[in-house]
Design a protein around this motif. Structure first.
Motif, PDB file in Angstrom:
ATOM      1  N   GLU A   1       0.785  -1.264  -0.030  1.00  0.00           N
ATOM      2  CA  GLU A   1      -0.212   0.043  -0.018  1.00  0.00           C
ATOM      3  C   GLU A   1       1.041   1.321  -0.022  1.00  0.00           C
ATOM      4  N   LEU A   2       1.827   1.225   0.943  1.00  0.00           N
ATOM      5  CA  LEU A   2       2.865   2.261   0.770  1.00  0.00           C
ATOM      6  C   LEU A   2       3.475   2.536  -0.626  1.00  0.00           C
ATOM      7  N   THR A   3       3.732   1.680  -1.130  1.00  0.00           N
ATOM      8  CA  THR A   3       4.498   1.606  -2.560  1.00  0.00           C
ATOM      9  C   THR A   3       3.451   2.115  -3.621  1.00  0.00           C
ATOM     10  N   ARG A   4       2.157   1.619  -3.574  1.00  0.00           N
ATOM     11  CA  ARG A   4       1.321   2.166  -4.217  1.00  0.00           C
ATOM     12  C   ARG A   4       1.047   3.575  -4.271  1.00  0.00           C
ATOM     13  N   LEU A   5       1.052   4.063  -2.757  1.00  0.00           N
ATOM     14  CA  LEU A   5       0.809   5.492  -2.681  1.00  0.00           C
ATOM     15  C   LEU A   5       2.204   6.248  -3.264  1.00  0.00           C
ATOM     16  N   ALA A   6       3.307   5.799  -3.063  1.00  0.00           N
ATOM     17  CA  ALA A   6       4.405   6.595  -3.524  1.00  0.00           C
ATOM     18  C   ALA A   6       4.291   6.606  -5.294  1.00  0.00           C
TER      19      ALA A   6
END
Length: 168
Positions: free
Chosen positions: A79-84
């Motif tokens: 999820e953090l990677t998707r947000l980045a």
């Protein structure tokens, strides 16, 4: 401007090109994370099922902390990677992240569980409910059920959503 004058419109990037760009952005983000955490790992980028697929692989066992219990840390990292990626592109990402082969192994386990449940449905003619699963796991089961020619639906509410497999 006359009717014969053509206005050139920039061509939209192909889906594959856009997904490859998502993978590159994700790889940069994850490489920084690995550096900060002082972890060794290589980043593999691919496009699978119309989504970017990024994997962190390593010859050592040092990536277990990035997977966590039952993949909970991996889900959060995804999820953090998707947000980045979204912060850089402005578009929502459906990127899939795997660490140390956890999702690949889980996909194989789920396929076997789904096959067993499918056999029970075919034998009994009745619906079978599976244990609660996260969205990734449910998607794997739905794909296996569809390939077997049966029907499946998700039921319940998160975090207790589960798959119900029914005869076609």
């Amino acid at each position: 401007m006359t009717n014969n004058d053509a206005v050139e419109v920039p061509e939209a990037p192909s889906l594959t090109k856009r997904l490859e760009e998502e993978g590159e952005i994700a790889a940069d983000y994850l490489e920084e994370l690995l550096d900060i955490a002082d972890l060794d790992g290589d980043i593999d980028i691919d496009v699978e099922h119309d989504r970017a697929a990024v994997a962190i692989v390593s010859d050592t066992d040092g990536l277990d902390d990035l997977v966590g219990t039952d993949g909970e840390v991996l889900d959060a990292l995804q999820e953090l990677t998707r947000l980045a990626v979204q912060a850089r592109t402005g578009d929502r990402s459906r990127l899939m992240l795997d660490v140390a082969g956890f999702r690949a192994a889980r996909r194989s386990e789920l396929s076997e569980l789904a096959d067993k449940a499918i056999a029970r449905v075919k034998e009994s003619g009745s619906s079978v409910s599976m244990d609660p699963m996260n969205a990734f796991e449910r998607k794997v089961v739905h794909d296996v059920v569809t390939a077997a020619g049966l029907k499946s639906d998700s039921a319940g509410t998160d975090p207790d959503r589960y798959v119900v497999i029914s005869p076609s």
